[in-house]
Write a protein that holds these residues in place. Structure first.
Motif, mmCIF file in Angstrom:
data_model
loop_
_atom_site.group_PDB
_atom_site.id
_atom_site.type_symbol
_atom_site.label_atom_id
_atom_site.label_comp_id
_atom_site.label_asym_id
_atom_site.label_seq_id
_atom_site.Cartn_x
_atom_site.Cartn_y
_atom_site.Cartn_z
ATOM 1 N N TYR A 62 7.199 6.317 6.497
ATOM 2 C CA TYR A 62 6.922 4.895 6.710
ATOM 3 C C TYR A 62 7.280 4.157 5.430
ATOM 4 O O TYR A 62 6.946 4.616 4.330
ATOM 5 C CB TYR A 62 5.441 4.671 7.073
ATOM 6 N N GLU A 63 7.963 3.030 5.547
ATOM 7 C CA GLU A 63 8.415 2.262 4.380
ATOM 8 C C GLU A 63 7.831 0.863 4.433
ATOM 9 O O GLU A 63 7.809 0.222 5.489
ATOM 10 C CB GLU A 63 9.940 2.201 4.342
ATOM 11 N N ILE A 64 7.358 0.416 3.280
ATOM 12 C CA ILE A 64 6.795 -0.921 3.153
ATOM 13 C C ILE A 64 7.513 -1.639 2.031
ATOM 14 O O ILE A 64 7.807 -1.051 0.987
ATOM 15 C CB ILE A 64 5.269 -0.850 2.883
ATOM 16 N N SER A 65 7.827 -2.909 2.223
ATOM 17 C CA SER A 65 8.506 -3.725 1.215
ATOM 18 C C SER A 65 7.864 -5.111 1.234
ATOM 19 O O SER A 65 8.016 -5.857 2.211
ATOM 20 C CB SER A 65 10.006 -3.808 1.513
ATOM 21 N N GLU A 66 7.156 -5.442 0.150
ATOM 22 C CA GLU A 66 6.426 -6.708 0.086
ATOM 23 C C GLU A 66 6.458 -7.255 -1.334
ATOM 24 O O GLU A 66 6.700 -6.515 -2.292
ATOM 25 C CB GLU A 66 4.965 -6.523 0.530
ATOM 26 N N THR B 29 9.110 -1.884 -3.093
ATOM 27 C CA THR B 29 9.500 -1.115 -1.915
ATOM 28 C C THR B 29 8.976 0.304 -2.083
ATOM 29 O O THR B 29 9.331 0.986 -3.054
ATOM 30 C CB THR B 29 11.025 -1.099 -1.744
ATOM 31 N N THR C 230 -1.636 1.864 3.638
ATOM 32 C CA THR C 230 -0.587 1.854 2.615
ATOM 33 C C THR C 230 -0.486 0.492 1.945
ATOM 34 O O THR C 230 -0.409 0.376 0.714
ATOM 35 C CB THR C 230 0.764 2.230 3.241
ATOM 36 N N SER C 231 -0.509 -0.556 2.744
ATOM 37 C CA SER C 231 -0.447 -1.901 2.178
ATOM 38 C C SER C 231 -1.662 -2.187 1.295
ATOM 39 O O SER C 231 -1.535 -2.754 0.201
ATOM 40 C CB SER C 231 -0.368 -2.926 3.316
ATOM 41 N N GLN D 56 -0.278 2.479 8.167
ATOM 42 C CA GLN D 56 0.458 1.327 7.677
ATOM 43 C C GLN D 56 -0.458 0.341 6.951
ATOM 44 O O GLN D 56 -0.146 -0.129 5.850
ATOM 45 C CB GLN D 56 1.164 0.647 8.852
#
Length: 398
Positions: free
Chosen positions: A128-132, A145, A173-174, A170
């Motif tokens: 799972y990938e998060i980019s903020e 990222t 993770t954030s 998800q």
């Protein structure tokens, strides 16, 4: 007359022609069913049906057919319960909707209708990938990222304990990433503490997943990219490059320091050791000379003449052993002898005053028996006599 009226010679068949031989009546249906029942009963070990009086069954569904149907249903029910679990999967069996047991890979069986089986792939590497963009401790904004790699560790918890475990992943993770980035400065996120931030995010994320009992385990957290906002990115890149150059220059200076200082210390130690060795040698030689002189004085007092002569001979030996010499015997010979004095004295300085005459290449004699410095024990008269002897017997080279 009707076909079934009494009288007449032969019975008549309404379906056949008249007067045929034998009984031409159609087979009785009840009789056929009875015969089939008897055969089934005989097949399963029962007795044959009925005495001679009855030609019809006692009513209801035949027992043999019911037994066959039951056997077929049981066999079909058993066969429907077999199922295969893949090697990468684990199965969870529910009985009336409640967890009953876990099953391993291979051929397994469950009771159809009563039990239900669900399989989970526990060998799959999921990501799972998060980019903020996030706010740092020093009130700067950074774009982060992050990629999370995870697997299913507990199939029962993954399927039954929570409704959507990957959705929980998800959100967790954030939350973990924002907490760690918000506790760090911008320089830490962009350059200085990237590895520490990655480890802290992984630790906090796994803690969240265990607390919610999702059945997931984190394999790896990759901090893929951290950057400043687009509007000021060029300025931050210049600052980062300048700091990298500073670090590089510091490392080069430290490397030079580490190479020069040990070398200088080694040279200083070598010079110190050489000086110490020279000191020891000089002191030892001086002590030896002093001891020898003391012994020599004692011997001189015992025999002055012998000691004086011995000192004179030792001095001559030391002097002549380090100089070039030519031995000539010019008496009783008229032959011309050529001596390559230039080769004999090559690289050496002559110690005698007659070297000029010798280098002129003249002289005669047959064998060497007399030194050019013979008679040196009585001073300059010995050298003069030798020179006169040589000049009186020489032959000019024409």
């Amino acid at each position: 007359m009707a076909w079934n009226e009494p009288g007449g010679n032969k019975p008549r068949d309404p379906w056949g022609g008249g007067g045929g031989g034998g009984d031409q009546r159609p087979p009785d249906l009840d009789e056929a069913l009875k015969n089939l029942k008897d055969r089934i009963n005989n097949l399963f070990g029962g007795k044959g049906g009925g005495g001679g009086g009855g030609n019809k069954s006692s009513g209801g569904f035949p027992g043999g057919l019911l037994a066959v149907a039951l056997v077929v249903l049981v066999v079909g029910y058993v066969l429907m319960g077999f199922y295969l679990v893949d090697q990468r999967e684990r199965g969870v069996v529910l009985r009336f909707g409640e967890f009953n047991r876990m099953v391993d890979p291979g051929l397994n069986w469950r009771a159809p209708i009563i039990e239900q089986s669900m399989e989970v792939d526990v060998g799959q590497n999921r990501s799972y990938e998060i980019s903020e963009e996030m706010l740092t401790e020093d009130t700067n904004i950074v774009a982060v990222t992050l990629e999370v790699q995870y697997k299913v560790l507990d199939p029962q918890a993954f399927l039954l304990r929570v409704g959507a475990p990957e959705t929980i992943l998800q959100h967790a993770t954030s939350s973990a990433l924002r907490h760690v980035v918000g506790s760090s400065t911008m320089d830490d996120v962009l350059r200085d503490r990237r590895e520490d931030i990655r480890l802290l995010v992984r630790e906090r994320l796994q803690e969240y997943l265990d607390r919610y009992n999702t059945g997931l385990v984190i394999n790896q957290v990759v901090l893929d990219k951290t950057a400043a906002p687009e509007a000021v990115r060029d300025a931050f890149d210049d600052v980062a490059k300048a700091k990298e150059d500073e670090d590089r220059f510091k490392k080069e200076a430290e490397a030079y320091y580490n190479s020069v200082i040990p070398e200088a210390r080694g040279q200083a130690a070598r010079i110190t050791e050489e000086a110490e060795a020279y000191k020891v040698r000089v002191v030892a030689e001086a002590e030896g000379d002093a001891a020898r002189f003391t012994d020599l004085v004692a011997e001189y007092r015992k025999a002055p003449e012998v000691t004086r002569q011995r000192l004179y001979l030792d001095s001559l030996t030391e002097v002549f052993s380090n100089s070039s010499k030519v031995l000539l015997d010019a008496q009783g010979s008229d032959s011309l002898m050529y001596l390559p004095l230039d080769q004999m004295f090559k690289g050496k300085q002559p110690v005698s005053g007659d070297s000029g005459a010798a280098n002129r290449g003249s002289g005669s004699g047959s064998s060497s028996s007399t030194t050019s410095s013979a008679g040196a024990d009585d001073g300059g008269s010995g050298r003069s006599g030798s020179r006169s002897l040589y000049q009186s017997n020489r032959t000019e080279i024409r």
